[in-house]
Write a protein that holds these residues in place. Structure first.
Motif, PDB file in Angstrom:
ATOM      1  N   SER A 194       2.352  49.250 -70.770  1.00  0.00           N
ATOM      2  CA  SER A 194       2.639  50.079 -69.597  1.00  0.00           C
ATOM      3  C   SER A 194       3.431  51.297 -70.049  1.00  0.00           C
ATOM      4  O   SER A 194       4.277  51.206 -70.953  1.00  0.00           O
ATOM      5  N   ARG A 257       1.140  48.866 -47.971  1.00  0.00           N
ATOM      6  CA  ARG A 257       0.874  50.151 -48.633  1.00  0.00           C
ATOM      7  C   ARG A 257       1.689  51.290 -48.040  1.00  0.00           C
ATOM      8  O   ARG A 257       1.750  52.365 -48.628  1.00  0.00           O
ATOM      9  N   TRP A 299       8.507  45.228 -55.978  1.00  0.00           N
ATOM     10  CA  TRP A 299       7.987  46.388 -55.258  1.00  0.00           C
ATOM     11  C   TRP A 299       7.808  47.584 -56.184  1.00  0.00           C
ATOM     12  O   TRP A 299       6.826  48.331 -56.071  1.00  0.00           O
ATOM     13  N   GLY A 302       4.866  46.870 -58.539  1.00  0.00           N
ATOM     14  CA  GLY A 302       3.591  46.805 -57.812  1.00  0.00           C
ATOM     15  C   GLY A 302       2.996  48.154 -57.498  1.00  0.00           C
ATOM     16  O   GLY A 302       1.789  48.252 -57.245  1.00  0.00           O
ATOM     17  N   ARG A 303       3.784  49.211 -57.518  1.00  0.00           N
ATOM     18  CA  ARG A 303       3.268  50.557 -57.262  1.00  0.00           C
ATOM     19  C   ARG A 303       2.677  51.208 -58.506  1.00  0.00           C
ATOM     20  O   ARG A 303       2.060  52.276 -58.405  1.00  0.00           O
ATOM     21  N   PRO A 305       0.007  51.801 -61.425  1.00  0.00           N
ATOM     22  CA  PRO A 305      -1.449  51.550 -61.447  1.00  0.00           C
ATOM     23  C   PRO A 305      -1.845  50.439 -62.404  1.00  0.00           C
ATOM     24  O   PRO A 305      -2.837  49.740 -62.162  1.00  0.00           O
ATOM     25  N   GLU A 306      -1.111  50.237 -63.513  1.00  0.00           N
ATOM     26  CA  GLU A 306      -1.501  49.197 -64.466  1.00  0.00           C
ATOM     27  C   GLU A 306      -1.212  47.791 -63.961  1.00  0.00           C
ATOM     28  O   GLU A 306      -1.733  46.815 -64.500  1.00  0.00           O
ATOM     29  N   THR A 308      -1.578  46.998 -60.577  1.00  0.00           N
ATOM     30  CA  THR A 308      -2.122  46.902 -59.227  1.00  0.00           C
ATOM     31  C   THR A 308      -2.800  45.566 -58.991  1.00  0.00           C
ATOM     32  O   THR A 308      -2.702  44.983 -57.910  1.00  0.00           O
ATOM     33  N   GLY A 309      -3.491  45.050 -59.994  1.00  0.00           N
ATOM     34  CA  GLY A 309      -4.199  43.790 -59.848  1.00  0.00           C
ATOM     35  C   GLY A 309      -3.292  42.597 -59.630  1.00  0.00           C
ATOM     36  O   GLY A 309      -3.742  41.557 -59.114  1.00  0.00           O
ATOM     37  N   LYS A 311      -0.730  42.512 -57.574  1.00  0.00           N
ATOM     38  CA  LYS A 311      -0.304  42.492 -56.172  1.00  0.00           C
ATOM     39  C   LYS A 311       1.121  41.956 -56.024  1.00  0.00           C
ATOM     40  O   LYS A 311       1.410  41.042 -55.246  1.00  0.00           O
ATOM     41  N   TRP A 313       3.651  43.348 -54.719  1.00  0.00           N
ATOM     42  CA  TRP A 313       4.239  43.598 -53.403  1.00  0.00           C
ATOM     43  C   TRP A 313       3.880  42.486 -52.424  1.00  0.00           C
ATOM     44  O   TRP A 313       4.634  42.195 -51.499  1.00  0.00           O
ATOM     45  N   LYS A 314       2.736  41.855 -52.639  1.00  0.00           N
ATOM     46  CA  LYS A 314       2.324  40.762 -51.760  1.00  0.00           C
ATOM     47  C   LYS A 314       3.070  39.470 -52.072  1.00  0.00           C
ATOM     48  O   LYS A 314       3.329  38.663 -51.187  1.00  0.00           O
TER      49      LYS A 314
END
Length: 405
Positions: A194, A257, A299, A302-303, A305-306, A308-309, A311, A313-314
């Motif tokens: 990253s 989002r 959080w 999670g923002r 791009p590397e 994103t998968g 999740k 934040w979820k």
């Protein structure tokens, strides 16, 4: 002139000396204690995690026994903080902790792959030949430590090719399984790259405890019944036992989002969370500081791009961990579908007995309840929600028609 000595007279107080002077009138009276001659106390033992301990007094006419403190693993002292909190939050690797929880399931999946390879290599067989003579069955549960990291408790078993109904070959011993587990745990690696946190390599820790499980009815300390009770304990233990939360933190309307996309791609800020994506602001969460920082790190990562998968934040309320608390291999024991069928059969039998119906034929279907038509359309509460959704959609259309300004 020399002063004659003071002699005590009968019926009077003894002569006053310096140590028998009356106390100061403003000070409370205190009983003077006589000095006692006590032997030197025995040496105290210092435990690294407990208060000072004094050896138990020995009976008379017996020599004093010697006590020896056994070396224990060194752990950082908390200096009065509760267990599980970072000593220095400014230097604690919160990003590494969150990413470890997020990839714990991937570490276990790779561990099972390496375990099969290590057992095949120790038996002198290829992986295809090893699958023809034995099968590795396991069941594991996940638990949160006080420091909010996930670790696993697993039961690993060597079965025959058809599962637990057939025995493994004689060469597949407990020693072979133990050595293969330790070797496979050392080989597991998950590499991350990253721009924000650099290159990372996630591995298992050094705390690996491998013990043999004896059969039921033996005098061994670790039996199969004890393990079943030990694993069942974690079925009722959730993340909130470690100080975290038991519900998701992302905003449902915008799915965390912070905005919704209009038909032509223009983002519309979410009015429910004010664009934060959080159902409740993080400073208002009733959690410890360490847990709040773990959630905040979820959080922030999670923002990226590397990640994103993942999740994150979820799964922020689970501190990044996305797996189930309990998993097992296919042939370890009965399946969940078989358990559901048995539960459904039992419920049906209970309903038939309660209603006083005769025993039904297996080829027929027993109807326990039926539906009646009540009406169509929205209820008063559903109509209000539908009006709110329509009003919001109308505002979005007006916003798009005005060019997004």
């Amino acid at each position: 002139m020399r002063q004659p000595p003071l002699l005590p007279l009968p019926g009077l107080l003894p002569p006053l000396r310096r140590r028998h002077l009356p106390p100061h009138p403003r000070r409370p009276l205190r009983r003077q204690k006589r000095p006692r001659h006590r032997p030197h106390p025995p040496p105290r033992l210092r435990h690294p995690h407990r208060p000072l301990l004094r050896p138990r007094p020995q009976p008379p006419h017996h020599p004093q026994r010697r006590h020896q403190a056994l070396p224990l693993p060194q752990t950082p002292r908390t200096h009065g903080r509760p267990t599980g909190h970072a000593l220095n939050p400014a230097t604690y690797d919160y990003a590494g902790a969150v990413l470890f929880n997020a990839h714990a399931s991937a570490l276990w999946a790779r561990f099972t792959i390496y375990l099969r390879r290590e057992i095949a290599a120790r038996l002198g067989l290829t992986q295809k030949a090893a699958r023809a003579v034995l099968r590795i069955s396991f069941a594991k549960v996940a638990e949160y430590q006080k420091r909010s990291l996930v670790h696993f408790h697993a039961v690993i078993r060597l079965d025959g090719p058809d599962g637990g109904t057939t025995p493994p070959p004689p060469s597949a011993t407990v020693t072979v399984l133990t050595d293969a587990i330790r070797a496979a745990a050392r080989r597991v690696r998950v590499a991350l790259t990253s721009d924000a946190i650099g290159e990372r390599e996630l591995t298992w820790g050094t705390q690996l405890d491998v013990r043999e499980i004896a059969a039921f009815g033996t005098d061994a300390e670790l039996t199969d019944q004890a393990v079943a009770a030990y694993v069942a304990k974690y079925a009722t233990k959730s993340a909130d036992a470690s100080g975290s939360l038991d519900h998701a933190l992302f905003c449902r309307p915008c799915q965390g989002r912070g905005a919704t996309l209009l038909p032509h791609g223009t983002p519309l800020p979410c009015t429910a969370c004010d664009g934060t994506g959080q159902a409740r602001p993080l400073p208002r969460l009733a959690v410890a500081r360490h847990v709040r920082q773990m959630i905040r790190t979820c959080w922030e990562l999670g923002r990226l791009p590397e990640f994103t998968g993942l999740k994150l934040w979820k799964w922020a309320h689970m501190l990044g961990f996305r797996g189930h608390f309990s998993t097992k291999s296919r042939r370890y024991s009965t399946t969940l579908g078989a358990l559901r069928d048995a539960r459904r059969t039992w419920r049906t039998e209970q309903a038939r007995t309660h209603a006083g119906l005769p025993e039904s034929d297996p080829t027929t279907t027993l109807v326990v309840s039926h539906w009646d038509y009540l009406g169509s359309g929205y209820s008063p509460g559903a109509a209000l929600l539908a009006a709110h959704v329509w009003h919001r959609k109308e505002l979005e259309r007006q916003f798009a028609a005005e060019g997004g300004c």
